[in-house]
Design an enzyme around this catalytic site. Structure first.
Site, mmCIF file in Angstrom:
data_model
loop_
_atom_site.group_PDB
_atom_site.id
_atom_site.type_symbol
_atom_site.label_atom_id
_atom_site.label_comp_id
_atom_site.label_asym_id
_atom_site.label_seq_id
_atom_site.Cartn_x
_atom_site.Cartn_y
_atom_site.Cartn_z
ATOM 1 N N ARG A 87 0.777 -0.641 -0.370
ATOM 2 C CA ARG A 87 0.563 -0.480 0.280
ATOM 3 C C ARG A 87 0.816 0.981 0.571
ATOM 4 O O ARG A 87 1.998 1.421 0.952
ATOM 5 C CB ARG A 87 -1.122 0.352 1.695
ATOM 6 C CG ARG A 87 -2.603 -0.980 0.810
ATOM 7 C CD ARG A 87 -3.454 -0.745 2.195
ATOM 8 N NE ARG A 87 -2.829 -1.748 3.106
ATOM 9 C CZ ARG A 87 -2.324 -0.701 4.663
ATOM 10 N NH1 ARG A 87 -2.093 -0.058 4.756
ATOM 11 N NH2 ARG A 87 -1.883 -1.351 5.173
ATOM 12 N N HIS A 249 -11.068 -2.657 11.171
ATOM 13 C CA HIS A 249 -9.550 -3.643 10.405
ATOM 14 C C HIS A 249 -10.364 -4.961 11.750
ATOM 15 O O HIS A 249 -8.907 -5.171 12.251
ATOM 16 C CB HIS A 249 -8.426 -3.095 9.845
ATOM 17 C CG HIS A 249 -7.337 -3.338 9.797
ATOM 18 N ND1 HIS A 249 -6.244 -3.632 9.789
ATOM 19 C CD2 HIS A 249 -7.250 -4.405 8.672
ATOM 20 C CE1 HIS A 249 -5.364 -3.508 8.861
ATOM 21 N NE2 HIS A 249 -6.398 -4.510 8.602
ATOM 22 N N CYS A 273 0.894 -9.293 11.368
ATOM 23 C CA CYS A 273 0.753 -9.225 12.781
ATOM 24 C C CYS A 273 0.588 -10.149 13.284
ATOM 25 O O CYS A 273 0.063 -10.517 15.137
ATOM 26 C CB CYS A 273 0.473 -7.337 13.472
ATOM 27 S SG CYS A 273 1.488 -6.290 13.484
ATOM 28 N N SER A 277 -3.454 -15.455 11.234
ATOM 29 C CA SER A 277 -3.451 -16.648 11.292
ATOM 30 C C SER A 277 -3.887 -16.859 12.909
ATOM 31 O O SER A 277 -3.991 -18.078 13.305
ATOM 32 C CB SER A 277 -1.281 -17.413 11.985
ATOM 33 O OG SER A 277 -1.416 -15.940 12.798
ATOM 34 N N ASN A 386 5.714 -9.446 1.618
ATOM 35 C CA ASN A 386 4.202 -9.204 1.127
ATOM 36 C C ASN A 386 3.352 -9.963 0.183
ATOM 37 O O ASN A 386 2.793 -9.485 -0.259
ATOM 38 C CB ASN A 386 4.841 -7.151 1.274
ATOM 39 C CG ASN A 386 2.590 -7.795 1.482
ATOM 40 O OD1 ASN A 386 2.233 -7.862 2.305
ATOM 41 N ND2 ASN A 386 2.444 -6.321 0.307
ATOM 42 N N ALA A 387 4.152 -10.738 -0.688
ATOM 43 C CA ALA A 387 3.456 -11.916 -1.333
ATOM 44 C C ALA A 387 2.310 -12.485 -0.546
ATOM 45 O O ALA A 387 2.458 -12.352 0.479
ATOM 46 C CB ALA A 387 4.180 -12.730 -1.582
HETATM 47 C C1 SPV Z 1 -3.489 -5.024 4.745
HETATM 48 O O1 SPV Z 1 -2.298 -4.488 4.722
HETATM 49 O O2 SPV Z 1 -3.891 -4.751 5.835
HETATM 50 C C2 SPV Z 1 -3.729 -6.115 3.991
HETATM 51 C C3 SPV Z 1 -3.418 -5.953 2.662
HETATM 52 O O3 SPV Z 1 -4.921 -6.478 4.323
HETATM 53 S S1 SPV Z 1 -3.934 -4.745 2.018
HETATM 54 O O4 SPV Z 1 -4.870 -4.842 0.783
HETATM 55 O O5 SPV Z 1 -2.898 -4.352 1.753
HETATM 56 O O6 SPV Z 1 -4.423 -3.711 2.982
HETATM 57 MN MN MN Z 2 -6.175 -6.219 6.332
#
Ligand code: SPV
Ligand code: MN
Length: 627
Positions: A87, A249, A273, A277, A386-387
């Site tokens: 992002r 989130h 974080c 999982s 970040n894959a």
């Molecule tokens: C995050 O980064 O919190 C994700 C993946 O869940 S993204 O779609 O990049 O936000």
């Molecule tokens: Mn996220």
């Protein structure tokens, strides 16, 4: 623009025009017509909810080279550009109308200038491309939680990801007629070079809260482009604030207690974080792993997963630590891998997969071999940190049966977690809702990860792990959370967890699977089955309850020494944390509710009193003797 209808008739084939026009929504028609006029695609495909249309999108992604078929049917791999792997916080901005103010913490640009800029980048960006017009639904279908959305994109990879991640919305649009209340996303990957966005310097994600509209251009990475994910979360937080619900989130998990009891937990963790999982803990059932909406129903807080799929970090997913995901990633179901290493046998490989990695193949840097370095001389890892993988939750064997329930699930507990090497104990319950929101959620800090561009490992403030996505002033967001439970008789309990505590030598104090125990302890607490020991900031588990849970669920001997080391209460670190966070609110958040400062003062007093009585580092056994 001349009449939207005329333009659509002129540019669309009869079949696609009929599909669009049978949705009786002039605002939506105008949006599509404007997008066509702006981006000049060579053709337009209007996607319905049919299997056939979804297959068309999937095949298009392969045909145009954005996805590569892998060895297992249904598996493909997508690469984002080398500098387009996460992002882009700096270039994600709110379009701010003159006279409005979101506070200093939110990134914004004056609306007129921002719209002009992003539209200039979108101008003619789809020449020679097919525009995809897709409809999805955030939240379960036919529910109070549902928000219909339209996604326009020239990337079949983005559209394909969304068919996996979201419930279909074409029929929803039909049902909800001409209502103007829907979210709109327009995305173009811009000019491509070797199938990746070329003009990264012109990458922009601009969000118009007044219009519920997001523009995204010159990028492919999911977090910047998949409209219904973090772009929609930003719109939803604003909408929720006006309407009295919450958009968070958070994962949602069914925690399985004694005698078949299921208690639902929602949990917020910054990216990378342990959120996914945790939502996948063995023996438990998953509702969602990333974004949840909350509404009040029959005197209780209910929650839904906004999504129906997972866009998860693949690093360290292996058969031992994440068996359910690993099985899905190695079995015959629909998966899009992104930014992994593909070998000669067309198999995906990633860091921490539990097997030796090939020494050559293809990854986000092109042809790759071990030791390859980038233009700055940095070694390029086999797969990017970040894959990701993108898959359907219904394909997992741990899906919760209430995944699609229009009423959502009743929430028994909320969990806040972050990457914290030295301060918080592994699990602690807040004394009440307000302290939970303030001391757990609003004090959340975490060490940065590869999920956003920038340096890793820096301790940063991340309010409820939602800071990256907030679209309202921070103080108001905290107040909304405080107010949300005011008329609820027994609000969910609030917990903090910390999976990342380290000893003096930098070794983690807990194993990966220990998190199950903290969640199951929270489950027992939420049902009043066990007592806790009071600390200055909440309640921690008693040794004997943990010992029993470790034995029963992990077949492990949890020793008193482990317990003391992990649950020793760290007064100086807790005071320092409070000081750090308070400084941020004092200096940067002008609308911080007074109750936040009052609570900080109260907790600081408790911390000091405990320190005076017991010293800086307090064994949980000493705390239990005082109670
Ligand atoms: C995050 O980064 O919190 C994700 C993946 O869940 S993204 O779609 O990049 O936000
Ligand atoms: Mn996220």
């Amino acid at each position: 623009m001349h009449n939207a209808n005329e333009l659509l008739k002129e540019k669309l084939t009869t079949k696609n025009y009929d599909r669009l026009i049978s949705l009786d929504n002039p605002k939506m028609h105008k949006f599509v017509a404007d997008a066509i006029e702006l981006t000049s695609p060579s053709s337009v495909f209007v996607c319905t909810d049919s299997d056939e249309d979804r297959a068309y999108i999937r095949e298009l992604a392969v045909k145009n080279g954005e996805e590569i078929p892998l060895d297992i049917p249904g598996h493909t791999c997508h690469f984002d550009g080398y500098h387009d792997q996460a992002r882009d916080k700096a270039k994600t901005k709110y379009l701010l109308p003159t006279g409005s103010d979101l506070g200093a913490s939110l990134n914004s640009i004056e609306k007129k200038a921002g719209v002009e800029e992003v539209r200039s980048f979108l101008k003619n960006s789809m020449i020679g491309q097919e525009m995809l017009v897709c409809f999805f639904c955030l939240g379960p279908i036919d529910s109070d939680f549902s928000i219909p959305c339209i996604q326009i994109t020239d990337s079949p990879y983005v559209a394909h990801s969304e068919t996996i991640l979201y419930r279909p919305g074409y029929e929803q649009f039909k049902k909800f007629g001409s209502s103007p209340e829907f979210f709109r996303f327009i995305h173009s990957e811009g000019e491509l070079e070797n199938a990746v966005s070329k003009n990264i310097d012109k990458r922009r994600v601009y969000i118009d809260l007044e219009e519920n509209l997001v523009y995204s251009v010159n990028t492919q990475y999911g977090g910047n482009t998949i409209g219904l994910k973090k772009l929609a979360l930003r719109l939803a937080i604003n909408k929720a604030s006006k309407e009295g619900w919450l958009a968070e989130h958070m994962f949602v998990l069914g925690a399985h207690g004694p005698d078949g009891r299921v208690t639902y937990f929602a949990g917020a963790f910054p990216s990378a974080c342990g959120k996914t999982s945790t939502s996948m803990l063995p023996g438990q059932t998953i509702i969602g792993d990333d974004i949840a909406y909350f509404r009040k129903k029959d005197g209780q807080i209910h929650s839904v997963n906004v999504e129906k799929g997972i866009f998860g970090i693949i690093r360290d997913v292996n058969s031992k630590d994440d068996p359910i995901i690993y099985e899905a990633l190695t079995g015959p179901c629909e998966v899009i891998f992104s930014n992994v290493l593909i070998d000669d046998a067309k198999k995906p490989n990633w860091l921490g997969m539990g097997a030796e990695l090939p020494t050559e193949g293809t990854n986000h840097s092109g042809k790759w071999n071990k030791g390859k370095t980038d233009a700055n001389g940095n070694e390029i890892t086999a797969s990017h940190k970040n894959a990701r993988y993108c898959l359907n939750i219904p394909d997992l064997n741990n899906r919760d049966p209430l995944l699609d329930d229009p009423d959502g699930v009743p929430v028994g507990g909320i969990i806040y977690g972050g990457r914290d090497s030295d301060t918080l104990v592994p699990v602690e319950q807040a004394f009440n809702w307000a302290e939970g929101i303030i001391i757990k959620g609003a004090c959340l800090e975490s060490e940065t990860t590869a999920a956003t561009l920038g340096k890793e490992g820096v301790r940063t403030f991340n309010l409820m792990s939602n800071l990256d996505f907030l679209s309202i002033p921070l103080g108001r967001y905290i107040q909304n959370n405080l107010d949300f439970a005011k008329d609820i008789e027994n609000p969910p309990l609030i917990f903090s967890v910390n999976y990342f505590l380290k000893d003096k030598d930098g070794e983690y104090l807990n194993g990966m699977s220990d998190k199950l125990i903290w969640i199951l302890w929270a489950e027992l607490r939420a049902n009043g089955d066990v007592d806790g020991i009071e600390t200055p900031t909440g309640l921690i588990p008693k040794y004997e309850d943990l010992e029993k849970l470790f034995k029963e669920h992990l077949d492990a001997q949890y020793t008193k020494a482990d317990y003391i080391q992990q649950f020793t209460f760290r007064i100086p670190e807790n005071l320092a944390k409070l000081d750090r966070v308070e400084k941020i609110y004092k200096e940067k958040v002008s609308d911080t509710p007074q109750i936040v400062f009052d609570t900080f003062a109260e907790v600081r007093k408790r911390l000091k009193a405990a320190g005076d009585k017991h010293g800086d580092y307090i064994s949980p056994f000493d705390l239990s003797r005082t109670n």
